[in-house]
Design a protein around this motif. Sequence first.
Motif, PDB file in Angstrom:
ATOM      1  N   ILE A  11       0.857  -1.171   0.000  1.00 29.93           N
ATOM      2  CA  ILE A  11       0.000   0.000   0.000  1.00 29.93           C
ATOM      3  C   ILE A  11       0.893   1.220   0.000  1.00 29.93           C
ATOM      4  O   ILE A  11       1.844   1.319   0.790  1.00 29.93           O
ATOM      5  CB  ILE A  11      -0.936  -0.008   1.234  1.00 29.93           C
ATOM      6  CG1 ILE A  11      -1.838  -1.244   1.175  1.00 29.93           C
ATOM      7  CG2 ILE A  11      -1.755   1.266   1.296  1.00 29.93           C
ATOM      8  CD1 ILE A  11      -2.676  -1.427   2.419  1.00 29.93           C
ATOM      9  N   HIS A  12       0.579   2.149  -0.870  1.00 33.81           N
ATOM     10  CA  HIS A  12       1.358   3.389  -0.978  1.00 33.81           C
ATOM     11  C   HIS A  12       0.409   4.588  -0.937  1.00 33.81           C
ATOM     12  O   HIS A  12      -0.698   4.522  -1.475  1.00 33.81           O
ATOM     13  CB  HIS A  12       2.143   3.435  -2.297  1.00 33.81           C
ATOM     14  CG  HIS A  12       3.043   2.254  -2.496  1.00 33.81           C
ATOM     15  ND1 HIS A  12       4.266   2.158  -1.902  1.00 33.81           N
ATOM     16  CD2 HIS A  12       2.874   1.114  -3.194  1.00 33.81           C
ATOM     17  CE1 HIS A  12       4.834   1.007  -2.245  1.00 33.81           C
ATOM     18  NE2 HIS A  12       3.993   0.361  -3.042  1.00 33.81           N
ATOM     19  N   LYS A  13       0.858   5.656  -0.311  1.00 36.07           N
ATOM     20  CA  LYS A  13       0.069   6.867  -0.319  1.00 36.07           C
ATOM     21  C   LYS A  13       0.216   7.522  -1.694  1.00 36.07           C
ATOM     22  O   LYS A  13       1.296   7.509  -2.286  1.00 36.07           O
ATOM     23  CB  LYS A  13       0.530   7.834   0.753  1.00 36.07           C
ATOM     24  CG  LYS A  13       0.118   7.430   2.139  1.00 36.07           C
ATOM     25  CD  LYS A  13       0.346   8.565   3.117  1.00 36.07           C
ATOM     26  CE  LYS A  13      -0.299   8.227   4.430  1.00 36.07           C
ATOM     27  NZ  LYS A  13      -0.526   9.407   5.220  1.00 36.07           N
ATOM     28  N   LEU A  14      -0.858   8.087  -2.174  1.00 36.86           N
ATOM     29  CA  LEU A  14      -0.812   8.803  -3.434  1.00 36.86           C
ATOM     30  C   LEU A  14      -0.220  10.192  -3.231  1.00 36.86           C
ATOM     31  O   LEU A  14      -0.470  10.843  -2.216  1.00 36.86           O
ATOM     32  CB  LEU A  14      -2.224   8.928  -4.041  1.00 36.86           C
ATOM     33  CG  LEU A  14      -2.905   7.620  -4.422  1.00 36.86           C
ATOM     34  CD1 LEU A  14      -4.316   7.908  -4.914  1.00 36.86           C
ATOM     35  CD2 LEU A  14      -2.113   6.916  -5.500  1.00 36.86           C
ATOM     36  N   LYS A  15       0.537  10.622  -4.190  1.00 36.43           N
ATOM     37  CA  LYS A  15       1.093  11.972  -4.151  1.00 36.43           C
ATOM     38  C   LYS A  15       0.127  12.900  -4.831  1.00 36.43           C
ATOM     39  O   LYS A  15      -0.394  12.620  -5.908  1.00 36.43           O
ATOM     40  CB  LYS A  15       2.435  12.016  -4.875  1.00 36.43           C
ATOM     41  CG  LYS A  15       3.514  11.185  -4.234  1.00 36.43           C
ATOM     42  CD  LYS A  15       4.787  11.277  -5.003  1.00 36.43           C
ATOM     43  CE  LYS A  15       5.856  10.398  -4.413  1.00 36.43           C
ATOM     44  NZ  LYS A  15       7.116  10.451  -5.174  1.00 36.43           N
ATOM     45  N   GLU A  16      -0.128  14.027  -4.202  1.00 34.58           N
ATOM     46  CA  GLU A  16      -1.010  15.011  -4.807  1.00 34.58           C
ATOM     47  C   GLU A  16      -0.214  15.874  -5.771  1.00 34.58           C
ATOM     48  O   GLU A  16       0.903  16.292  -5.471  1.00 34.58           O
ATOM     49  CB  GLU A  16      -1.679  15.873  -3.741  1.00 34.58           C
ATOM     50  CG  GLU A  16      -2.706  15.091  -2.937  1.00 34.58           C
ATOM     51  CD  GLU A  16      -3.579  15.989  -2.098  1.00 34.58           C
ATOM     52  OE1 GLU A  16      -3.860  17.126  -2.520  1.00 34.58           O
ATOM     53  OE2 GLU A  16      -3.972  15.545  -1.020  1.00 34.58           O
TER      54      GLU A  16
END
Length: 85
Positions: free
Chosen positions: A78-83
């Motif tokens: 799981i990876h956080k999305l970059k805005e």
Amino acid sequence: MLAVNYTNLRENMKNYMDKVTDDYETMIVTRKNNRNVVMMSEESYNNLMENLYLMEDRANYDWIMESKKQLQAGKAGIHKLKEVE
């Protein structure tokens, strides 16, 4: 997969259409001279067309299969999305 003759289908159209849509059944409607047709829900048809589209490109198919292998081997994360501004 269900099979029904044309006369039976005509007499029970609503019931058969409900069976196809509610139970995700595919139905063969048998007709004279082996001029059969297949009845399926729009949702099933759209799913089939999407799968055909995804699988028609060999490179895309290979990429999907490789991703599936990685997922089954526990190599998913799981990876956080970059805005992006």
